[in-house]
Design a protein around this motif. Structure first.
Motif, mmCIF file in Angstrom:
data_model
loop_
_atom_site.group_PDB
_atom_site.id
_atom_site.type_symbol
_atom_site.label_atom_id
_atom_site.label_comp_id
_atom_site.label_asym_id
_atom_site.label_seq_id
_atom_site.Cartn_x
_atom_site.Cartn_y
_atom_site.Cartn_z
ATOM 1 N N LEU A 92 0.823 -1.206 0.000
ATOM 2 C CA LEU A 92 0.000 0.000 0.000
ATOM 3 C C LEU A 92 0.861 1.262 0.000
ATOM 4 N N ARG A 93 1.983 1.225 0.707
ATOM 5 C CA ARG A 93 2.897 2.381 0.681
ATOM 6 C C ARG A 93 3.542 2.511 -0.691
ATOM 7 N N ARG A 94 3.990 1.392 -1.253
ATOM 8 C CA ARG A 94 4.631 1.408 -2.574
ATOM 9 C C ARG A 94 3.662 1.908 -3.644
ATOM 10 N N GLU A 95 2.391 1.512 -3.560
ATOM 11 C CA GLU A 95 1.379 1.935 -4.539
ATOM 12 C C GLU A 95 0.916 3.369 -4.317
ATOM 13 N N GLY A 96 1.310 3.978 -3.201
ATOM 14 C CA GLY A 96 0.935 5.353 -2.934
ATOM 15 C C GLY A 96 -0.401 5.527 -2.230
ATOM 16 N N ALA A 97 -1.010 4.437 -1.794
ATOM 17 C CA ALA A 97 -2.296 4.537 -1.098
ATOM 18 C C ALA A 97 -2.127 5.030 0.334
ATOM 19 N N LEU A 98 -0.985 4.689 0.952
ATOM 20 C CA LEU A 98 -0.703 5.109 2.316
ATOM 21 C C LEU A 98 0.524 6.002 2.361
ATOM 22 N N ALA A 99 0.468 7.013 3.211
ATOM 23 C CA ALA A 99 1.632 7.857 3.502
ATOM 24 C C ALA A 99 2.139 7.461 4.880
ATOM 25 N N THR A 100 3.443 7.389 5.046
ATOM 26 C CA THR A 100 4.026 7.092 6.347
ATOM 27 C C THR A 100 4.207 8.400 7.096
ATOM 28 N N VAL A 101 3.544 8.510 8.249
ATOM 29 C CA VAL A 101 3.657 9.705 9.086
ATOM 30 C C VAL A 101 4.938 9.624 9.906
ATOM 31 N N ARG A 102 5.210 8.475 10.448
ATOM 32 C CA ARG A 102 6.438 8.119 11.153
ATOM 33 C C ARG A 102 6.459 6.602 11.139
ATOM 34 N N PRO A 103 7.566 5.962 11.472
ATOM 35 C CA PRO A 103 7.572 4.498 11.434
ATOM 36 C C PRO A 103 6.416 3.904 12.248
ATOM 37 N N GLY A 104 5.626 3.066 11.592
ATOM 38 C CA GLY A 104 4.512 2.409 12.252
ATOM 39 C C GLY A 104 3.237 3.223 12.326
ATOM 40 N N ALA A 105 3.200 4.373 11.676
ATOM 41 C CA ALA A 105 2.008 5.225 11.688
ATOM 42 C C ALA A 105 1.707 5.658 10.254
ATOM 43 N N TYR A 106 0.485 5.378 9.811
ATOM 44 C CA TYR A 106 0.124 5.588 8.412
ATOM 45 C C TYR A 106 -1.146 6.425 8.282
ATOM 46 N N LEU A 107 -1.252 7.064 7.133
ATOM 47 C CA LEU A 107 -2.389 7.913 6.816
ATOM 48 C C LEU A 107 -2.734 7.667 5.354
ATOM 49 N N TYR A 108 -4.043 7.604 5.046
ATOM 50 C CA TYR A 108 -4.420 7.510 3.639
ATOM 51 C C TYR A 108 -3.835 8.693 2.881
ATOM 52 N N ARG A 109 -3.239 8.450 1.731
ATOM 53 C CA ARG A 109 -2.641 9.511 0.918
ATOM 54 C C ARG A 109 -3.690 10.540 0.511
ATOM 55 N N SER A 110 -4.944 10.127 0.382
ATOM 56 C CA SER A 110 -6.004 11.052 -0.023
ATOM 57 C C SER A 110 -6.416 12.006 1.109
ATOM 58 N N ASP A 111 -5.977 11.754 2.330
ATOM 59 C CA ASP A 111 -6.277 12.647 3.463
ATOM 60 C C ASP A 111 -5.507 13.950 3.256
ATOM 61 N N ASP A 112 -6.196 15.086 3.353
ATOM 62 C CA ASP A 112 -5.554 16.389 3.135
ATOM 63 C C ASP A 112 -4.360 16.616 4.048
ATOM 64 N N ARG A 113 -4.369 15.997 5.220
ATOM 65 C CA ARG A 113 -3.265 16.181 6.164
ATOM 66 C C ARG A 113 -1.971 15.531 5.694
ATOM 67 N N SER A 114 -2.039 14.674 4.686
ATOM 68 C CA SER A 114 -0.828 13.997 4.223
ATOM 69 C C SER A 114 0.130 14.950 3.521
ATOM 70 N N THR A 115 -0.350 16.113 3.077
ATOM 71 C CA THR A 115 0.519 17.062 2.380
ATOM 72 C C THR A 115 0.764 18.346 3.166
ATOM 73 N N ASP A 116 0.104 18.529 4.310
ATOM 74 C CA ASP A 116 0.275 19.727 5.122
ATOM 75 C C ASP A 116 1.304 19.435 6.221
ATOM 76 N N ALA A 117 2.417 20.168 6.242
ATOM 77 C CA ALA A 117 3.521 19.884 7.162
ATOM 78 C C ALA A 117 3.099 19.956 8.631
ATOM 79 N N ALA A 118 2.367 20.982 9.019
ATOM 80 C CA ALA A 118 1.959 21.117 10.419
ATOM 81 C C ALA A 118 0.981 20.006 10.809
ATOM 82 N N ALA A 119 0.058 19.670 9.924
ATOM 83 C CA ALA A 119 -0.909 18.605 10.213
ATOM 84 C C ALA A 119 -0.215 17.253 10.324
#
Length: 113
Positions: A27-54
């Motif tokens: 899922l990470r390789r396909e771009g569906a999940l963004a890694t927030v930190r090791p062991g913590a993931y967020l859907y790439r489509s979540d707006d917070r995945s591209t906002d540095a403070a979020a």
């Protein structure tokens, strides 16, 4: 039960729900999940995945479970948690401060999580 919830998804909960590490890697390789930190993931489509403070706030929440008693979120991380302006300081990795002095074997003050 859908193993992935909106927002932060932590690896231990995902593994308990039946998701494998192989699936997480895919899922990470396909771009569906963004890694927030090791062991913590967020859907790439979540707006917070591209906002540095979020993303930093999500990383703080993910790291908070690993803090020892007496430790607090500090520095830029505390400013992000409290919604304070960051001026021109981009948030980096979450920061915490322990109340146990290093001299008696405690963590260094102002350590990164």
């Amino acid at each position: 039960m859908e193993p992935f919830l909106p927002g932060l998804n932590l690896r231990p909960r995902l593994l308990a729900a039946g998701v494998t590490d192989k699936e997480l890697r895919r899922l990470r390789r396909e771009g569906a999940l963004a890694t927030v930190r090791p062991g913590a993931y967020l859907y790439r489509s979540d707006d917070r995945s591209t906002d540095a403070a979020a993303r930093h706030l999500l990383a703080v929440h993910a790291a908070a479970a690993q803090l020892s008693a007496g430790a607090v979120v500090s520095h830029v991380s505390a400013a992000v948690v409290h919604g304070l302006p960051l001026w021109f300081l981009p948030p980096t990795q979450p920061r915490s401060t322990g109340c146990t002095p290093r001299a008696i074997g405690g963590p260094a003050l102002g350590s990164a999580l």
